[in-house]
Write a protein that holds these residues in place. Structure first.
Motif, PDB file in Angstrom:
ATOM      1  N   VAL A 113     -35.952  56.961  24.730  1.00 44.83           N
ATOM      2  CA  VAL A 113     -37.104  57.817  24.445  1.00 44.83           C
ATOM      3  C   VAL A 113     -38.285  56.926  24.109  1.00 44.83           C
ATOM      4  CG1 VAL A 113     -38.051  59.580  22.914  1.00 44.83           C
ATOM      5  CG2 VAL A 113     -35.642  59.670  23.577  1.00 44.83           C
ATOM      6  N   PRO A 114     -39.456  57.166  24.712  1.00 45.49           N
ATOM      7  CA  PRO A 114     -40.621  56.340  24.396  1.00 45.49           C
ATOM      8  C   PRO A 114     -40.977  56.449  22.917  1.00 45.49           C
ATOM      9  CG  PRO A 114     -41.027  57.769  26.298  1.00 45.49           C
ATOM     10  CD  PRO A 114     -39.753  58.230  25.678  1.00 45.49           C
ATOM     11  N   GLN A 115     -41.436  55.342  22.332  1.00 47.28           N
ATOM     12  CA  GLN A 115     -41.870  55.341  20.933  1.00 47.28           C
ATOM     13  C   GLN A 115     -43.381  55.443  20.900  1.00 47.28           C
ATOM     14  OE1 GLN A 115     -39.410  55.263  18.270  1.00 47.28           O
ATOM     15  NE2 GLN A 115     -38.470  55.898  20.185  1.00 47.28           N
ATOM     16  N   CYS A 116     -43.885  56.599  20.460  1.00 44.02           N
ATOM     17  CA  CYS A 116     -45.312  56.886  20.535  1.00 44.02           C
ATOM     18  C   CYS A 116     -45.787  57.546  19.259  1.00 44.02           C
ATOM     19  CB  CYS A 116     -45.600  57.854  21.687  1.00 44.02           C
ATOM     20  SG  CYS A 116     -46.238  57.033  23.146  1.00 44.02           S
ATOM     21  N   GLN A 117     -47.035  57.290  18.913  1.00 40.79           N
ATOM     22  CA  GLN A 117     -47.668  58.066  17.860  1.00 40.79           C
ATOM     23  C   GLN A 117     -49.176  58.044  18.065  1.00 40.79           C
ATOM     24  OE1 GLN A 117     -46.695  56.321  14.088  1.00 40.79           O
ATOM     25  NE2 GLN A 117     -48.211  54.706  14.249  1.00 40.79           N
ATOM     26  N   LEU A 118     -49.831  59.090  17.564  1.00 38.98           N
ATOM     27  CA  LEU A 118     -51.279  59.183  17.617  1.00 38.98           C
ATOM     28  C   LEU A 118     -51.860  58.699  16.303  1.00 38.98           C
ATOM     29  CD1 LEU A 118     -51.582  62.710  19.277  1.00 38.98           C
ATOM     30  CD2 LEU A 118     -52.085  60.515  20.360  1.00 38.98           C
ATOM     31  N   THR A 119     -52.990  58.036  16.379  1.00 40.01           N
ATOM     32  CA  THR A 119     -53.659  57.507  15.191  1.00 40.01           C
ATOM     33  C   THR A 119     -55.101  57.969  15.183  1.00 40.01           C
ATOM     34  OG1 THR A 119     -52.255  55.544  15.177  1.00 40.01           O
ATOM     35  CG2 THR A 119     -54.312  55.429  13.934  1.00 40.01           C
TER      36      THR A 119
END
Length: 523
Positions: free
Chosen positions: A261-267
């Motif tokens: 699973v891609p590791q993503c987050q919004l900042t």
């Protein structure tokens, strides 16, 4: 009745059925409580059901006998999260009174009330004051209606000054608020200048995977937001984490480290003058709602009023400025109210605060009660001290507690279950405060308990009336519960140190498990 056991109990223990009302487990000593059937039952069940990794603090009080029937770590200081709002509700009621409401007013200085005879060809030359009171419920429409009274008088141009006036201090956040929450609306700044909860809404939508996403902001609000965020596909070809060397089977990486699973987050980055930049990525293709907290409420209010005056066709000669409210007798003698907006009365504000766990209302009320108590603008520290003193006057000793804010957002807040129980018992025993119990969320019906897992179905549905307190690592609950033995109980359940991984694995929240056992508590 089905008792939902958490995943921390053994497989053998999961075979126990609710018919076993008195498990044959040695009970532990209970401080200052007689070994009555209810206490023995709850203590035995707690030894069976308590989680391994988190810390508990519990106290239960029988509303019929008006005695404490169970305690566990009830003197341990823990983080209360939004259970803190119970203290704010009681202190605000005591200090401000049930008739309290916020007033936002449009005023000027004149020898007589402003009317059309003082307007020359649409021009008014006097100064205009917009007096903000920190009303956490003031909306754009309310403000527009206030300013619209100038149009009603025939004003099309203001040649005097336009000033936003307030009495409150300028501390926007309490100590201990988590820094990366500050751009999110549930941590909006506490200011005398609040418009639409100091929150702006929008939506982030995809233009295709790995392309810059599209931001759409609602309402043409006076903020500036840029963006280079993007959406990514929910699946990738290779694992996110690859071991550097081949590991023996016994030391293989756990599944959560090797899932594909891609590791993503919004900042969200915040800058001066209410400027923002959104970066990072989001997994999936479904658009996301955005709720962004205003960074500078004063500038936001100035720009909002400028836009509203423009929409009303009213021009002005001087920049809109902010000043401290002048309470001098000479000023007040000349002050003429052009229009006024009044918020709901305190009980309605508290109902919203408790049902929806509204942080803005809670912290605005804390500052207001401090301001009224000291008769001067009050910051969070002084307001917290005022809350302690106010509650002490009605029999609640918080000398060992730490009060950092009114909402429970601060990680510096520390309360014991016994502190919270003392608040609940005062609310129940003193008729002028008892209405607060009726404002609590009802399990499966209202507020934060309407959809809460295991509270929205039998046997807890309709039987629990309580304030939730949820943050990372915290799952608290405090209120009252109706049980099958005909008694009602006030209870406080604190659970701190609950990791997201354990919470996700739980079959049921501990608070639900414990309250289900209370449904069969003996007399």
């Amino acid at each position: 009745m089905i008792i939902c056991l958490p995943n921390t109990v053994s497989a053998a223990e999961q075979l126990i059925r609710p018919a076993v009302v008195q498990p044959q487990i040695p009970s532990s000593p209970l401080d200052n409580i007689n070994q009555q059937p209810a206490a023995l039952y709850l203590d035995n069940m707690l030894q069976l059901l308590k989680p391994i990794h988190s810390q508990l603090g519990i106290t239960v009080w029988d509303m019929t006998s008006q005695k404490t029937v169970f305690q566990y770590n009830n003197q341990s200081l823990m983080q209360p999260a939004s259970v803190q709002k119970l203290l704010t509700a009681l202190a605000a009621t005591k200090q401000l009174g049930k008739q309290f409401s916020y007033q936002t007013q449009l005023t000027t200085l004149a020898d007589q009330p402003l009317d059309k005879t003082q307007i020359n060809n649409g021009v008014y030359s006097g100064d205009i004051y917009i007096e903000f009171s920190g009303d956490p419920t003031l909306t754009f429409q309310d403000l527009h209606q206030l300013l619209g009274s100038l149009s009603t008088l025939g004003i099309t141009k203001l040649t005097g000054n336009i000033m936003l006036a307030s009495e409150q201090d300028s501390q926007l956040q309490a100590p201990g608020w988590v820094w990366d929450d500050l751009g999110i609306c549930y941590a909006a700044p506490i200011s005398p200048f609040i418009i639409n909860k100091n929150c702006v809404y929008g939506r982030l939508s995809t233009n295709g995977y790995n392309k810059v996403a599209k931001i759409t902001m609602m309402g043409n609000r006076p903020i500036d937001i840029t963006n280079d965020a993007y959406f990514v596909s929910p699946t990738i070809d290779n694992p996110v984490v690859k071991p550097a060397v081949t590991l023996p089977v016994a030391n293989a990486l756990p599944a959560y480290l090797t899932e594909s699973v891609p590791q993503c987050q919004l900042t969200l980055s915040r800058f001066d003058n209410n400027r923002y930049h959104l970066s990072g990525c989001h997994v999936g293709a479904k658009s996301l709602p955005l709720a962004i907290a205003i960074s500078d409420p004063q500038i936001y209010a100035q720009h909002t009023i400028a836009k509203q005056l423009e929409s009303l066709g009213i021009s002005y000669n001087h920049p809109i400025t902010t000043i401290k409210m002048n309470k001098q007798p000479k000023f007040m003698a000349q002050r003429q109210v052009i229009a006024s907006h009044q918020s709901d009365a305190l009980p309605q504000l508290l109902e919203t605060m408790l049902l929806e766990s509204d942080n803005l209302i809670a912290d605005s009320l804390l500052k207001k009660l401090g301001e009224v108590y000291y008769q001067t603008p009050s910051d969070f520290a002084r307001s917290g001290q005022a809350l302690k003193t106010i509650l002490y006057s009605i029999g609640i000793d918080l000398s060992t507690a730490n009060i950092a804010d009114g909402s429970g957002l601060s990680r510096y807040n520390l309360l014991t279950p016994e502190h919270v129980l003392s608040v609940l018992t005062v609310i129940y025993q003193q008729p002028e405060y008892r209405f607060l119990l009726d404002l609590l969320p009802e399990s499966g019906v209202s507020g934060t308990l309407r959809y809460k897992r295991y509270f929205n179905k039998s046997p807890l549905k309709h039987h629990v009336f309580a304030k939730t307190g949820s943050m990372l690592g915290i799952a608290n609950l405090a209120g009252r519960v109706n049980v099958s033995n005909g008694h009602n109980y006030l209870f406080v359940l604190f659970e701190n140190g609950l990791s997201p991984q354990i919470k996700k694995q739980q079959k049921a929240p501990f608070s639900a498990v414990f309250l289900q056992t209370m449904m069969d508590v003996p007399r």
